[in-house]
Design a protein around this motif. Structure first.
Motif, PDB file in Angstrom:
ATOM      1  N   TYR A  62       0.821  -1.207   0.000  1.00 30.84           N
ATOM      2  CA  TYR A  62       0.000   0.000   0.000  1.00 30.84           C
ATOM      3  C   TYR A  62       0.862   1.267   0.000  1.00 30.84           C
ATOM      4  CZ  TYR A  62      -4.066  -2.895   1.062  1.00 30.84           C
ATOM      5  OH  TYR A  62      -5.072  -3.819   1.003  1.00 30.84           O
ATOM      6  N   THR A  63       0.339   2.286  -0.666  1.00 32.12           N
ATOM      7  CA  THR A  63       0.927   3.618  -0.578  1.00 32.12           C
ATOM      8  C   THR A  63      -0.087   4.528   0.094  1.00 32.12           C
ATOM      9  OG1 THR A  63       0.086   4.258  -2.773  1.00 32.12           O
ATOM     10  CG2 THR A  63       2.296   3.294  -2.665  1.00 32.12           C
ATOM     11  N   ARG A  64       0.421   5.586   0.698  1.00 36.21           N
ATOM     12  CA  ARG A  64      -0.453   6.492   1.454  1.00 36.21           C
ATOM     13  C   ARG A  64      -0.544   7.836   0.761  1.00 36.21           C
ATOM     14  NH1 ARG A  64       0.455   8.265   7.819  1.00 36.21           N
ATOM     15  NH2 ARG A  64      -1.253   9.802   7.926  1.00 36.21           N
ATOM     16  N   ASP A  65      -1.755   8.366   0.716  1.00 36.04           N
ATOM     17  CA  ASP A  65      -1.983   9.711   0.202  1.00 36.04           C
ATOM     18  C   ASP A  65      -2.926  10.404   1.178  1.00 36.04           C
ATOM     19  OD1 ASP A  65      -2.268  12.024  -1.213  1.00 36.04           O
ATOM     20  OD2 ASP A  65      -3.520  11.178  -2.792  1.00 36.04           O
ATOM     21  N   GLY A  66      -2.354  11.196   2.080  1.00 30.75           N
ATOM     22  CA  GLY A  66      -3.180  11.803   3.124  1.00 30.75           C
ATOM     23  C   GLY A  66      -3.690  10.736   4.062  1.00 30.75           C
ATOM     24  N   ASP A  67      -5.005  10.643   4.188  1.00 37.46           N
ATOM     25  CA  ASP A  67      -5.625   9.625   5.049  1.00 37.46           C
ATOM     26  C   ASP A  67      -6.111   8.419   4.252  1.00 37.46           C
ATOM     27  OD1 ASP A  67      -5.259  11.162   7.358  1.00 37.46           O
ATOM     28  OD2 ASP A  67      -7.089  12.300   6.972  1.00 37.46           O
ATOM     29  N   ASP A  68      -5.843   8.376   2.944  1.00 41.97           N
ATOM     30  CA  ASP A  68      -6.272   7.259   2.106  1.00 41.97           C
ATOM     31  C   ASP A  68      -5.112   6.331   1.802  1.00 41.97           C
ATOM     32  OD1 ASP A  68      -8.899   8.202   1.965  1.00 41.97           O
ATOM     33  OD2 ASP A  68      -8.445   9.462   0.220  1.00 41.97           O
ATOM     34  N   LEU A  69      -5.428   5.050   1.644  1.00 39.23           N
ATOM     35  CA  LEU A  69      -4.465   4.043   1.217  1.00 39.23           C
ATOM     36  C   LEU A  69      -4.794   3.617  -0.206  1.00 39.23           C
ATOM     37  CD1 LEU A  69      -4.357   1.779   4.416  1.00 39.23           C
ATOM     38  CD2 LEU A  69      -2.691   3.515   3.729  1.00 39.23           C
ATOM     39  N   HIS A  70      -3.769   3.369  -1.014  1.00 43.47           N
ATOM     40  CA  HIS A  70      -3.977   2.970  -2.407  1.00 43.47           C
ATOM     41  C   HIS A  70      -3.205   1.688  -2.694  1.00 43.47           C
ATOM     42  CE1 HIS A  70      -5.847   6.815  -3.843  1.00 43.47           C
ATOM     43  NE2 HIS A  70      -5.232   7.264  -2.758  1.00 43.47           N
ATOM     44  N   CYS A  71      -3.847   0.813  -3.482  1.00 44.04           N
ATOM     45  CA  CYS A  71      -3.169  -0.383  -3.960  1.00 44.04           C
ATOM     46  C   CYS A  71      -3.610  -0.647  -5.396  1.00 44.04           C
ATOM     47  CB  CYS A  71      -3.462  -1.590  -3.064  1.00 44.04           C
ATOM     48  SG  CYS A  71      -5.183  -2.147  -3.104  1.00 44.04           S
ATOM     49  N   GLY A 108      -9.688   7.323   6.822  1.00 46.66           N
ATOM     50  CA  GLY A 108      -9.804   7.499   5.386  1.00 46.66           C
ATOM     51  C   GLY A 108     -10.258   6.209   4.715  1.00 46.66           C
ATOM     52  N   ASN A 109     -10.110   6.149   3.401  1.00 45.72           N
ATOM     53  CA  ASN A 109     -10.573   4.995   2.630  1.00 45.72           C
ATOM     54  C   ASN A 109      -9.407   4.196   2.063  1.00 45.72           C
ATOM     55  OD1 ASN A 109     -13.304   5.826   2.955  1.00 45.72           O
ATOM     56  ND2 ASN A 109     -13.033   7.291   1.286  1.00 45.72           N
ATOM     57  N   LEU A 110      -9.694   2.956   1.728  1.00 44.17           N
ATOM     58  CA  LEU A 110      -8.753   2.117   0.990  1.00 44.17           C
ATOM     59  C   LEU A 110      -9.224   2.096  -0.463  1.00 44.17           C
ATOM     60  CD1 LEU A 110      -7.374  -1.337   2.069  1.00 44.17           C
ATOM     61  CD2 LEU A 110      -8.085  -0.905  -0.268  1.00 44.17           C
ATOM     62  N   VAL A 111      -8.386   2.529  -1.361  1.00 45.82           N
ATOM     63  CA  VAL A 111      -8.759   2.641  -2.772  1.00 45.82           C
ATOM     64  C   VAL A 111      -7.963   1.613  -3.578  1.00 45.82           C
ATOM     65  CG1 VAL A 111      -8.930   4.161  -4.774  1.00 45.82           C
ATOM     66  CG2 VAL A 111      -9.194   5.097  -2.462  1.00 45.82           C
ATOM     67  N   ALA A 112      -8.690   0.702  -4.220  1.00 46.82           N
ATOM     68  CA  ALA A 112      -8.059  -0.330  -5.052  1.00 46.82           C
ATOM     69  C   ALA A 112      -8.203   0.052  -6.527  1.00 46.82           C
ATOM     70  CB  ALA A 112      -8.711  -1.685  -4.796  1.00 46.82           C
ATOM     71  N   HIS A 113      -7.077   0.121  -7.214  1.00 51.00           N
ATOM     72  CA  HIS A 113      -7.066   0.463  -8.639  1.00 51.00           C
ATOM     73  C   HIS A 113      -6.938  -0.822  -9.457  1.00 51.00           C
ATOM     74  CE1 HIS A 113      -6.343   4.792  -7.734  1.00 51.00           C
ATOM     75  NE2 HIS A 113      -5.729   4.281  -6.664  1.00 51.00           N
ATOM     76  N   MET A 114      -7.835  -0.982 -10.432  1.00 47.19           N
ATOM     77  CA  MET A 114      -7.864  -2.193 -11.241  1.00 47.19           C
ATOM     78  C   MET A 114      -6.876  -2.115 -12.408  1.00 47.19           C
ATOM     79  SD  MET A 114     -10.099  -4.085  -9.711  1.00 47.19           S
ATOM     80  CE  MET A 114      -9.508  -3.323  -8.183  1.00 47.19           C
ATOM     81  N   VAL A 115      -6.161  -3.184 -12.621  1.00 49.33           N
ATOM     82  CA  VAL A 115      -5.265  -3.308 -13.775  1.00 49.33           C
ATOM     83  C   VAL A 115      -5.681  -4.573 -14.519  1.00 49.33           C
ATOM     84  CG1 VAL A 115      -2.897  -3.541 -14.582  1.00 49.33           C
ATOM     85  CG2 VAL A 115      -3.386  -2.182 -12.518  1.00 49.33           C
TER      86      VAL A 115
END
Length: 381
Positions: A258-267, A322-329
């Motif tokens: 995971y990477t962090r952007d503010g209070d959100d996590l992204h994967c 914050g939220n966990l945001v999953a990006h689709m590939v």
């Protein structure tokens, strides 16, 4: 004579609170543990300035042209105001201050300096908070004398040379006649008292060098490169004086998923083309355990799906996250079996009949679909 107002960066009309705030700022800026050992002299200069300007009596003397931190110049200036700094000149020639008396004995107990250390934490600790540990090398209270500096609980005795004054006076001949000069007592070093039997552990200083482990409470939601303050956890002063503060620099280690952007996590999650077309439910590992992620039918690469409330704890609102945001590939297959190729050709006949050629420098968006940032905004609600 040093300009203590300039050292602290304040005007002569500065209030006590302004002087105190300026001192705190400058002492943190030039502390050797923070700025480096080359700023040791500058740090002492800041402390000397605050020692004078924070004491009403010393400040009054200083404003009248007397530096209380320089006993060799103080006596004459008290007794000879209006000589426009002749006290400093005589001090250079005759090694003492001229006047009736010194400024009193120098206290043996002095406040300790602040200390600085560092801890590294993982992303999970940054999200939920926790306790980290660090080791610091500093001065601690002498375990044998408890800071007194004496052996077997003895008390310092009055210096027989200066009779407890801390300074000695003598008459010297000058071009203006006989003058009285005062200087720190050589025997007691200006303290006015003598430790006859120093503690063998600290040699009379009341403190010893020590290494200790410190537990640091990490608040949930802390960011990388933050600094925490632990009051009275720094260096113990001479004579067992009050300890300074301990400052802890906190760094957050990168996470492999995971990477962090503010209070959100992204994967980013790679999915097969069939899941993108038909939709699919998958379990993903989060910092709250396994959670189900529903991939919608017709999912496209770069689509973002949010799992609300599974991100980083908000530092100033501990009940919110914050939220966990999953990006689709979407993984497009490059090698097909004969049967797979035949099925894809049949699919193409049914689905790609309305395909058409476009020109231009940018890729056209599918009808009814938003751009990447628009889809992320929708995913975050």
């Amino acid at each position: 004579m040093a300009d203590y107002y300039e050292v602290l960066g304040v005007t002569r009309e500065a209030s006590e609170d302004e002087i105190k705030r300026a001192y705190r700022k400058m002492s943190r800026k030039y502390h050797p543990d923070i700025a480096g050992p080359e700023f040791e002299d500058k740090f002492k200069e800041v402390n000397n300035a605050y020692d004078v300007l924070s004491d009403p009596q010393k400040k009054q003397m200083y404003d009248q042209g007397v530096d209380p931190n320089n006993p060799q110049a103080s006596g004459f200036a008290q007794g000879a105001q209006g000589f426009d700094g002749f006290g400093d000149i005589f001090g250079q020639f005759f090694g003492g201050g001229f006047g009736s008396a010194g400024q009193g004995p120098i206290p043996r107990t002095q406040p300790g300096r602040d200390a600085l250390s560092h801890v590294s934490i993982d992303l999970k600790t940054a999200i939920f908070g926790g306790v980290a540990h660090t080791s610091i090398h500093t001065y601690g209270l002498c375990p044998d004398c408890g800071g007194a500096g004496t052996r077997n609980g003895e008390k310092p005795v009055t210096c027989p040379d200066c009779k407890g004054q801390g300074f000695r006076q003598k008459v010297v001949r000058t071009m203006l006649g006989q003058m009285m000069t005062s200087a720190p007592c050589d025997r007691c070093e200006g303290h006015g008292t003598i430790i006859e039997h120093p503690c063998q552990t600290c040699m009379g200083h009341g403190r010893v060098q020590t290494k200790r482990n410190v537990g640091v409470t990490i608040p949930a939601g802390i960011t990388d490169d933050s600094r925490l303050r632990l009051a009275s956890q720094g260096e113990v002063g001479e004579g067992g004086g009050a300890a300074g503060d301990l400052y802890i620099d906190v760094s957050v280690n990168p996470d492999p998923q995971y990477t962090r952007d503010g209070d959100d996590l992204h994967c980013w999650i790679q999915i097969p083309m069939s899941w993108a077309v038909l939709g699919h439910d998958i379990d993903i590992d989060t910092f709250d355990g396994k959670k189900t992620l529903s991939i919608p039918t017709g999912c496209q690469s770069e689509d973002a799906i949010a799992l609300k409330g599974l991100g980083v704890t908000k530092l100033r609102a501990q009940s919110e996250r914050g939220n966990l945001v999953a990006h689709m590939v979407v993984d497009t297959p490059t090698k097909l079996s004969d049967r797979e190729e035949k099925l894809m050709m049949e699919f193409a006949k049914l689905h790609d009949a309305d395909a058409h050629h476009t020109t231009g420098r940018s890729r056209p968006k599918p009808k009814g679909r938003k751009g990447l940032f628009g889809r992320i905004k929708d995913a975050l609600g």
